[in-house]
Design an enzyme around this catalytic site. Structure first.
Site, PDB file in Angstrom:
ATOM      1  N   HIS A  64       0.842  -1.204   0.000  1.00  0.00           N
ATOM      2  CA  HIS A  64       0.000   0.000   0.000  1.00  0.00           C
ATOM      3  C   HIS A  64       0.880   1.258   0.000  1.00  0.00           C
ATOM      4  O   HIS A  64       0.626   2.203  -0.744  1.00  0.00           O
ATOM      5  CB  HIS A  64      -0.857   0.057   1.273  1.00  0.00           C
ATOM      6  CG  HIS A  64      -1.905  -0.998   1.391  1.00  0.00           C
ATOM      7  ND1 HIS A  64      -2.015  -1.810   2.493  1.00  0.00           N
ATOM      8  CD2 HIS A  64      -2.922  -1.354   0.561  1.00  0.00           C
ATOM      9  CE1 HIS A  64      -3.054  -2.626   2.347  1.00  0.00           C
ATOM     10  NE2 HIS A  64      -3.619  -2.383   1.185  1.00  0.00           N
ATOM     11  N   LYS A  85     -18.255  -6.128   8.499  1.00  0.00           N
ATOM     12  CA  LYS A  85     -16.987  -6.854   8.579  1.00  0.00           C
ATOM     13  C   LYS A  85     -16.097  -6.113   9.570  1.00  0.00           C
ATOM     14  O   LYS A  85     -15.561  -5.047   9.257  1.00  0.00           O
ATOM     15  CB  LYS A  85     -16.345  -6.865   7.178  1.00  0.00           C
ATOM     16  CG  LYS A  85     -15.261  -7.869   7.002  1.00  0.00           C
ATOM     17  CD  LYS A  85     -14.791  -7.886   5.557  1.00  0.00           C
ATOM     18  CE  LYS A  85     -13.334  -8.238   5.460  1.00  0.00           C
ATOM     19  NZ  LYS A  85     -12.731  -7.799   4.216  1.00  0.00           N
ATOM     20  N   SER A 108      -2.675  -7.623   3.247  1.00  0.00           N
ATOM     21  CA  SER A 108      -2.949  -7.465   4.679  1.00  0.00           C
ATOM     22  C   SER A 108      -3.288  -8.817   5.298  1.00  0.00           C
ATOM     23  O   SER A 108      -2.891  -9.104   6.435  1.00  0.00           O
ATOM     24  CB  SER A 108      -4.117  -6.499   4.893  1.00  0.00           C
ATOM     25  OG  SER A 108      -3.808  -5.229   4.388  1.00  0.00           O
TER      26      SER A 108
HETATM   27  P1  ADP Z   1      -9.816  -3.724  -0.362  1.00  0.00           P
HETATM   28  O1  ADP Z   1     -10.536  -4.547   0.658  1.00  0.00           O
HETATM   29  O2  ADP Z   1     -10.574  -2.513  -0.811  1.00  0.00           O
HETATM   30  O3  ADP Z   1      -9.235  -4.509  -1.502  1.00  0.00           O
HETATM   31  P2  ADP Z   1      -7.086  -3.490   0.588  1.00  0.00           P
HETATM   32  O4  ADP Z   1      -6.583  -2.756   1.786  1.00  0.00           O
HETATM   33  O5  ADP Z   1      -6.878  -4.965   0.556  1.00  0.00           O
HETATM   34  O6  ADP Z   1      -8.611  -3.088   0.471  1.00  0.00           O
HETATM   35  O7  ADP Z   1      -6.436  -2.885  -0.739  1.00  0.00           O
HETATM   36  C1  ADP Z   1      -6.601  -1.546  -1.098  1.00  0.00           C
HETATM   37  C2  ADP Z   1      -6.034  -1.340  -2.489  1.00  0.00           C
HETATM   38  O8  ADP Z   1      -4.627  -1.543  -2.469  1.00  0.00           O
HETATM   39  C3  ADP Z   1      -6.569  -2.293  -3.543  1.00  0.00           C
HETATM   40  O9  ADP Z   1      -6.659  -1.600  -4.771  1.00  0.00           O
HETATM   41  C4  ADP Z   1      -5.526  -3.365  -3.627  1.00  0.00           C
HETATM   42  O10 ADP Z   1      -5.509  -4.017  -4.883  1.00  0.00           O
HETATM   43  C5  ADP Z   1      -4.274  -2.540  -3.411  1.00  0.00           C
HETATM   44  N1  ADP Z   1      -3.174  -3.324  -2.883  1.00  0.00           N
HETATM   45  C6  ADP Z   1      -3.185  -4.137  -1.803  1.00  0.00           C
HETATM   46  N2  ADP Z   1      -1.971  -4.712  -1.617  1.00  0.00           N
HETATM   47  C7  ADP Z   1      -1.173  -4.261  -2.616  1.00  0.00           C
HETATM   48  C8  ADP Z   1       0.186  -4.513  -3.028  1.00  0.00           C
HETATM   49  N3  ADP Z   1       0.964  -5.378  -2.370  1.00  0.00           N
HETATM   50  N4  ADP Z   1       0.654  -3.865  -4.122  1.00  0.00           N
HETATM   51  C9  ADP Z   1      -0.151  -3.029  -4.804  1.00  0.00           C
HETATM   52  N5  ADP Z   1      -1.435  -2.752  -4.504  1.00  0.00           N
HETATM   53  C10 ADP Z   1      -1.948  -3.369  -3.427  1.00  0.00           C
END
Ligand code: ADP
Length: 164
Positions: free
Chosen positions: A18, A42, A128
């Protein structure tokens, strides 16, 4: 007019994947609004307040504003008068869901554009949920979590039952 984008997500917790997206977006936009989704259905592992605090700590020195929202992202975009949503893409597995969401959001609010940024290869496998799982078993999460919040995340994961 200042260029602003909104990076929405769960951030439960924020990872180096992120943070990499945020750092790169900060080169393109005057302000990156990191918006934590508060999903009443959730509960999550970290509270929304904890997630926001960790994002603030991890993003110190960057042109980042941290906030939270519930309900529809497009309603949040309209309320805040912003029109660029930023999402990260990892593997092909992310694509289908992101494609659907972007189409749906376009239908709801055609003035809002969704932009995608590819992960850097070394972050492609970081999520995450992976961090939560490794941390719950006392594994080393230092490669996945910004150093400034590692201790907080490590202790929380060891003491809370949130492997999912
Ligand atoms: P959500 O539940 O909305 O997917 P996340 O916190 O899992 O929330 O992810 C938020 C955004 O960050 C999403 O667009 C996801 O694809 C992106 N993302 C998560 N991990 C990574 C990573 N390792 N590299 C690039 N983008 C990521």
């Amino acid at each position: 007019m200042a260029a602003v984008c909104v990076y929405p997500g769960s951030f439960d917790p924020i990872t180096v994947g992120h943070l990499d997206i945020i750092q790169r977006a900060a080169k393109l936009y005057d302000t990156v609004i990191v918006a934590v989704l508060h999903n009443p259905g959730k509960q999550g592992c970290f509270s929304v307040e904890q997630r926001m605090d960790m994002i603030r700590t991890a993003c110190q020195g960057l042109p980042v504003q941290v906030t939270c929202f519930d309900g529809l992202l497009m309603a949040f975009m309209r309320e805040t008068g912003t029109n660029v949503v930023l999402r990260g893409l990892r593997a092909v597995s992310d694509f289908e869901m992101e494609f659907q969401m972007a189409q749906l959001n376009h239908q709801l609010a055609p003035e809002v554009e969704t932009l995608f940024m590819m992960t850097t290869p070394q972050n492609a496998y970081i999520s995450s949920s992976l961090v939560r799982e490794i941390g719950a078993f006392g594994g080393d999460i230092s490669a996945f979590i910004p150093a400034s919040i590692e201790e907080t995340v490590r202790i929380h994961l060891l003491n809370n039952d949130c492997q999912k």
